[in-house]
Design a protein around this motif. Structure first.
Motif, PDB file in Angstrom:
ATOM      1  N   ALA A 141       0.828  -1.209   0.000  1.00 61.41           N
ATOM      2  CA  ALA A 141       0.000   0.000   0.000  1.00 61.41           C
ATOM      3  C   ALA A 141       0.861   1.257   0.000  1.00 61.41           C
ATOM      4  N   GLY A 157      -0.350   2.669  -3.146  1.00 60.30           N
ATOM      5  CA  GLY A 157      -1.522   3.406  -2.675  1.00 60.30           C
ATOM      6  C   GLY A 157      -2.572   2.517  -2.056  1.00 60.30           C
ATOM      7  N   SER A 158      -2.662   1.261  -2.510  1.00 62.01           N
ATOM      8  CA  SER A 158      -3.615   0.318  -1.931  1.00 62.01           C
ATOM      9  C   SER A 158      -3.144  -1.097  -2.223  1.00 62.01           C
ATOM     10  N   ARG A 164      -4.667  -5.455  -1.834  1.00 62.35           N
ATOM     11  CA  ARG A 164      -5.795  -6.317  -1.491  1.00 62.35           C
ATOM     12  C   ARG A 164      -5.360  -7.764  -1.578  1.00 62.35           C
ATOM     13  N   THR A 170      -8.298  -5.412   2.645  1.00 64.54           N
ATOM     14  CA  THR A 170      -7.851  -4.308   1.796  1.00 64.54           C
ATOM     15  C   THR A 170      -7.224  -3.228   2.659  1.00 64.54           C
ATOM     16  N   HIS A 212      -5.668   0.783   2.418  1.00 63.30           N
ATOM     17  CA  HIS A 212      -5.548   2.023   1.651  1.00 63.30           C
ATOM     18  C   HIS A 212      -4.686   2.998   2.437  1.00 63.30           C
ATOM     19  N   GLN A 213      -3.795   3.689   1.740  1.00 67.87           N
ATOM     20  CA  GLN A 213      -3.019   4.730   2.406  1.00 67.87           C
ATOM     21  C   GLN A 213      -3.863   5.994   2.467  1.00 67.87           C
TER      22      GLN A 213
END
Length: 723
Positions: free
Chosen positions: A99, A103-104, A106, A119, A121-122
């Protein structure tokens, strides 16, 4: 002024601290606003969600998370998931790292409660939002029937089986070998699945599931597969086979080929990505084989496996399939054959180098005897105040250094002269400790550990000390930043033969010496070459490459064994095995009081000097005459016997070279002693004493003087024989 300056400095420091405090408060306030905004955003989310900082500490959680993890909520995310995931810390670290980069991230996971999708997320520089979703799994009651699926880890452990797969297998299994009758499982192949109601034939379809996992779908095999067509026959043949296209891509392979080549074998992978060592382009070889121009269809190649070294013999056969040419490659494991070949080549190479080293050392010893001998003669005529005295000393010292280098060559070829004695390794190391501490320096710690009951061995103390010094110096050089060198001695009983590094150590009792360090280590491709002469990993000028080869030769000539183990980045350990002396042989030398050496009184004897090398003969005769001896010279054994035909000559000592053209030294001496039985003998040679030791034992009143020898060595030896 000093007080004013200090006051000004303090005020400046207070100002900086105040500014930093203000910035920190603003940053904290901004982060609090961000966290509050995100908390409001996830508050009504139906999926459990968390806000977490970079260290894994929980900042906020929504109602779904509090309800889902009621009783498990902890101060950290990993603590909250400890009862949900088997290894939450590793999974969190893996997803958070991805992430931060993308940025993300999963990942779908299998838990005791079913499938979940995790999941990350930043959400800012130091904040992450984590979300959990339940992944619905189709059941047998669903409208659309699910395909049988097995989720497999990188170790072939079965992580998850859906209901149709469990129905085929007759229940949940934990490993692939409990599910399939034959491994490895190849995508596209038809195989049998072992179930409670018998075997079921299925076709395998594989999909990547991420994180080193794969999903295997068990599909219906089709009518052509059930009829056991040519593909299945190809799979079940008892030899590894590859089908290769004209461009070198692998079109098909069977089960045994997959097991031999490893995980790198896939459809449409090029043959050059699987093996190497052809010496030319792989494509040219394949093209020539298809065209029928290949000089030989079989080649020995090395597989590009990272887990172990494997050699294969590849035989190509041209076939035509639907009008298009292709190749069938038949593979056979040639690892053992190549190992035996490498062992034979290494043995031949080491033997040839040993013979060369022994021959070169013999010739060099003759040259060094002449150089250092004539230098000794010049030093007798020059005192320390002479301008040439320093130059003569330099010549003498460098001749001695060259003699030491030649001694190393003889040590490697196992042709040096040893003076074995009964030794206790504890005493030997105790005498050597002071010198070793000086060698390693201040950055490195040298520790010794001894077996309390250490039995004696038989070895040359001086040569054994050289071995230990070489090993310690190498360990020191492997730790430029400092570290620890450990020397451990102990008694070891081998109930069974020890076989390693192509050497077989017979059963018995041994004294082992281990020299280990914490250095940079030796790469595996260089580990088998460390005992070869002139092989070194050091830069030019830092080493001759003879240290370990010398140690190898000394240990082997002593009757011992030496092995090396090393891991790059961890360190290296050398282990020496020396056979323990039998109780009847183990007699420790009795220390006697040192008596002052009697001053030699020369000049009362007749010497017959036999030497085929003119420079050595010239030096030796002059040296003996300077001490007052009467010297008769001969350049061969035949000339010496001709001289002895004069019965009026009274000879006291024979000084003779061992190896000469025509009759050798021991042969003519035995002939001469028939008429002159009381004459004493001094044998000199550039070879080792062991090369004619049995012959010397049969000649009474004889001693051995190795080349190169100095003026004093020669005259003192002759004097001792006379008196």
């Amino acid at each position: 002024m000093t007080r004013q300056a200090l006051l000004a400095g303090c005020l400046s420091l207070l100002g900086v601290c105040g500014g930093l405090t203000l910035i920190a408060r603003r940053h904290a306030a901004h982060r609090a606003v961000t966290v509050a905004t995100l908390a409001d955003f996830i508050h009504s989310d139906s999926s459990p969600s968390f806000l977490v900082d970079t260290n894994g500490a929980l900042l906020s959680s929504n109602q779904s998370a509090q309800k889902r993890f009621d009783g498990d909520l902890d101060e950290t995310l990993s603590g909250t998931l400890k009862n949900t995931l088997a290894n939450p810390s590793g999974i969190i670290f893996r997803l958070q790292t991805r992430a931060e980069q993308e940025g993300s991230a999963r990942e779908d996971l299998v838990t005791r409660r079913g499938h979940i999708r995790l999941t990350a997320h930043q959400a800012g520089q130091q904040t992450f939002m984590w979300r959990f979703e339940d992944v619905p799994v189709a059941s047998e009651d669903a409208d659309a029937p699910a395909l049988p699926m097995v989720l497999v880890g990188h170790t072939n452990a079965v992580l998850y089986m859906n209901e149709p797969a469990r129905k085929i297998a007759g229940g949940r299994v934990k490993t692939l070998d409990r599910l399939f009758e034959q491994l490895p499982v190849i995508p596209g192949m038809v195989c049998d699945v072992a179930g409670s109601n018998g075997s079921t034939r299925v076709r395998i379809c594989e999909m990547d599931a991420g994180a080193g996992r794969r999903a295997l779908y068990l599909l219906p095999p089709g009518a052509e597969a059930m009829a056991r067509d040519e593909w299945n026959v190809f799979q079940d043949l008892p030899v590894p086979l590859l089908k290769i296209g004209p461009d070198g891509d692998v079109l098909a392979y069977n089960r045994l080929a997959a097991g031999l080549i490893g995980i790198g074998l896939k459809d449409h992978v090029h043959l050059s990505d699987l093996m190497e060592g052809l010496g030319r382009s792989m494509g040219d070889w394949l093209t020539e084989t298809i065209a029928g121009r290949a000089p030989q269809q079989s080649e020995f190649l090395r597989l590009k496996r990272t887990d172990k070294e494997v050699y294969v013999q590849v035989t190509l056969n041209r076939v035509t399939e639907e009008g298009k040419p292709a190749l069938i490659a038949v593979l056979s494991d040639a690892t053992e054959l190549k190992s035996l070949e490498a062992q034979f080549v290494q043995s031949q190479k080491m033997q040839a180098i040993g013979q060369l080293a022994g021959g070169v050392a013999h010739d060099f010893n003759n040259l060094l005897t002449a150089i250092s001998g004539h230098c000794d003669l010049l030093l007798l005529r020059h005192d320390q105040g002479d301008p040439d005295f320093g130059d003569l000393v330099q010549i003498n010292q460098n001749a001695n250094r060259a003699a030491a280098l030649v001694g190393q060559l003889l040590a490697f070829s196992r042709k040096q002269t040893l003076r074995p004695e009964t030794l206790d390794m504890r005493d030997t190391l105790s005498d050597l400790t002071h010198l070793l501490n000086r060698l390693v320096g201040e950055k490195i710690t040298l520790t010794l550990s001894h077996d309390p009951v250490l039995e004696p061995i038989r070895a040359d103390k001086r040569q054994l000390e050289q071995v230990l010094m070489n090993l310690v110096v190498n360990a020191r050089d492997a730790m430029p930043q400092g570290g620890q060198i450990r020397i451990v001695t102990e008694c070891t009983d081998l109930a069974d033969p020890l076989e390693r590094d192509r050497v077989r150590v017979p059963p018995g009792r041994y004294v082992t010496v281990q020299v280990s360090d914490d250095g940079v280590g030796i790469p595996s491709d260089k580990l088998q070459k460390v005992f070869e002469p002139f092989f070194t990993t050091k830069r030019t000028g830092e080493g001759t490459g003879l240290g370990l080869s010398t140690a190898y030769g000394i240990v082997k000539q002593t009757g011992g064994y030496i092995f090396v183990d090393s891991t790059v980045g961890t360190g290296t350990q050398f282990t020496l095995y020396f056979p323990v002396l039998e109780p009847s042989e183990a007699q420790m030398p009795v220390k006697r009081e040192a008596k002052p050496k009697a001053v030699a009184q020369h000049g009362d004897g007749v010497i017959l000097l036999v030497e085929d090398e003119a420079p050595v003969r010239a030096f030796a005769s002059r040296a003996l005459r300077l001490r007052g001896y009467t010297v008769l010279e001969a350049d061969s054994a035949e000339a010496a016997l001709k001289t002895l035909e004069d019965a009026s000559l009274n000879i006291d000592v024979f000084v003779t070279d061992v190896v000469m053209p025509g009759m050798d030294g021991p042969s003519w001496v035995r002939e001469a002693l028939k008429e002159r039985p009381g004459v004493r003998v001094v044998f000199v040679s550039g070879y080792a004493e062991d090369s004619f030791g049995e012959t010397q034992i049969k000649i009474p009143n004889s001693v051995f003087l190795p080349k190169p020898f100095s003026l004093n060595d020669l005259t003192d030896t002759v004097h001792q024989q006379l008196h």
